[in-house]
Design a protein around this motif. Structure first.
Motif, PDB file in Angstrom:
ATOM      1  N   HIS A 162       0.871  -1.078   0.197  1.00  0.00           N
ATOM      2  CA  HIS A 162       0.067  -0.071  -0.034  1.00  0.00           C
ATOM      3  C   HIS A 162       0.998   1.012  -0.108  1.00  0.00           C
ATOM      4  CE1 HIS A 162      -3.349   2.806   0.831  1.00  0.00           C
ATOM      5  NE2 HIS A 162      -2.575   3.269   2.097  1.00  0.00           N
TER       6      HIS A 162
ATOM      7  N   GLU B 176      -1.762  -2.504  -5.086  1.00  0.00           N
ATOM      8  CA  GLU B 176      -3.102  -3.035  -4.373  1.00  0.00           C
ATOM      9  C   GLU B 176      -2.786  -4.445  -4.590  1.00  0.00           C
ATOM     10  OE1 GLU B 176      -7.643  -2.919  -5.767  1.00  0.00           O
ATOM     11  OE2 GLU B 176      -6.062  -2.977  -7.352  1.00  0.00           O
TER      12      GLU B 176
ATOM     13  N   ARG C 154      -0.250  -1.904  -9.672  1.00  0.00           N
ATOM     14  CA  ARG C 154      -0.441  -0.370  -9.395  1.00  0.00           C
ATOM     15  C   ARG C 154      -1.654  -0.091  -9.145  1.00  0.00           C
ATOM     16  NH1 ARG C 154       2.257   2.887 -14.419  1.00  0.00           N
ATOM     17  NH2 ARG C 154       4.150   1.394 -14.891  1.00  0.00           N
ATOM     18  N   ASN C 155      -1.730   0.746  -7.941  1.00  0.00           N
ATOM     19  CA  ASN C 155      -3.021   0.952  -7.465  1.00  0.00           C
ATOM     20  C   ASN C 155      -3.687   1.705  -8.616  1.00  0.00           C
ATOM     21  OD1 ASN C 155      -5.471   2.195  -6.149  1.00  0.00           O
ATOM     22  ND2 ASN C 155      -4.171   2.133  -4.253  1.00  0.00           N
ATOM     23  N   PRO C 156      -4.898   1.325  -9.077  1.00  0.00           N
ATOM     24  CA  PRO C 156      -5.419   2.091 -10.276  1.00  0.00           C
ATOM     25  C   PRO C 156      -6.165   3.380  -9.806  1.00  0.00           C
ATOM     26  CG  PRO C 156      -6.828   0.348  -9.065  1.00  0.00           C
ATOM     27  CD  PRO C 156      -5.800   0.240  -8.525  1.00  0.00           C
ATOM     28  N   VAL C 157      -6.308   3.793  -8.664  1.00  0.00           N
ATOM     29  CA  VAL C 157      -6.941   5.073  -8.391  1.00  0.00           C
ATOM     30  C   VAL C 157      -5.851   6.109  -8.334  1.00  0.00           C
ATOM     31  CG1 VAL C 157      -7.931   6.358  -6.491  1.00  0.00           C
ATOM     32  CG2 VAL C 157      -8.155   4.143  -6.566  1.00  0.00           C
TER      33      VAL C 157
END
Length: 287
Positions: free
Chosen positions: A222, A227, A284-287
């Motif tokens: 995180h 993710e 990768r965090n998509p946000v």
């Protein structure tokens, strides 16, 4: 070894010790996942965990490739596999084993690489990154830097499949050794290892690494902008009585059923700390 302000060897010196360890370990690494039942089960858990993330025509980076157990699996599925390891000796053995398996044509290149520094690769270079064998555990104080680098070079829709050494699972699997450690050096050393996960606190230890809990690993992913997609222990019931496991292994139907249960147990959130390694898939965090 050079010392950090806190008295532990620096990450650079520790990584160099890891390089020497695997240079000296040489071909014995190839037998690690086949020499006993726990190792064979661990290999199968790793293989099944990786399988959903293997797709056609991927460009794959393998870190900590060792002597080629998983390189062979990857080169059977992709014609573009970049093979890396911190140890030149391991890479030489990797080439020999992959050539013997008949899949050397699928290796794009081989490089000696420290997981802490992947700056040689452009952003979004790979569809899949495989870092089995715990190379992130050899980044020591630079684990966040190392994982952030992997998230940078994987494509936005790509996946990292990796493992780290497990704190509680290793303690469980090696309890007699842990008790001997406490008897020899006192509980202060054991307390330091449990508190920090850093085996550099053990005087004279040859195989140094950082060991993680699932909670620590999830936090690390995180913090690096990633993710978690999935997780698993490398073993659970397969760390129990070897005689009983050998009996199961001699009966194919029972062994197949055991592996089904073991795979389910290892992936359960409640048991992810229970094996010698923790496996995880991240993006990768998509946000």
């Amino acid at each position: 070894m050079a010392q950090t302000p806190g008295g532990a060897p620096s990450s650079d010196e520790s990584v160099e010790a890891v390089r020497r360890y695997y240079d000296d370990f040489a071909g014995a690494e190839h037998e690690r996942l086949t020499q006993d039942i726990a190792g064979r089960v661990s290999f199968e858990i790793h293989r099944q965990f990786l399988e959903p993330h293997l797709k056609d025509n991927q460009r794959i980076l393998e870190l900590g490739a060792g002597t080629g157990r998983f390189t062979i699996l990857l080169t059977e599925r992709s014609s573009r596999v970049m093979v890396t390891d911190i140890s030149p000796v391991q890479l030489h053995l990797n080439e020999a084993n992959v050539t013997a398996a008949g899949t050397e044509h699928a290796v794009e290149a081989r490089h000696t690489l420290d997981i802490r520094d992947t700056s040689c690769f452009p952003d979004g270079s790979f569809d899949l990154i495989v870092a089995y064998g715990g190379p992130l555990s050899y980044a020591f104080d630079d684990a966040q830097q190392a994982l952030a680098g992997l998230l940078r070079i994987v494509k936005p829709d790509g996946v990292i499949v990796a493992s780290v050494m497990s704190l509680w699972g290793s303690w469980r699997a090696r309890l007699p050794g842990a008790m001997q450690l406490a008897a020899r050096f006192g509980t202060d050393v054991t307390d330091a290892v449990i508190r920090t996960g850093d085996l550099r606190h053990v005087p004279g230890v040859v195989h140094v690494c950082r060991i993680f809990t699932w909670e620590q690993l999830a936090t690390l992913v995180h913090e690096c902008g990633g993710e978690i997609l999935a997780g698993s222990a490398s073993n659970w019931a397969s760390l129990e009585d070897p005689a009983i496991l050998a009996e199961l292994e001699r009966t194919p139907q029972l062994w197949e059923r055991f592996l089904t249960y073991e795979t389910a147990a290892c992936s359960s959130l409640g048991t992810r700390d229970g094996g010698t390694h923790i496996l995880f898939a991240a993006r990768r965090n998509p946000v």
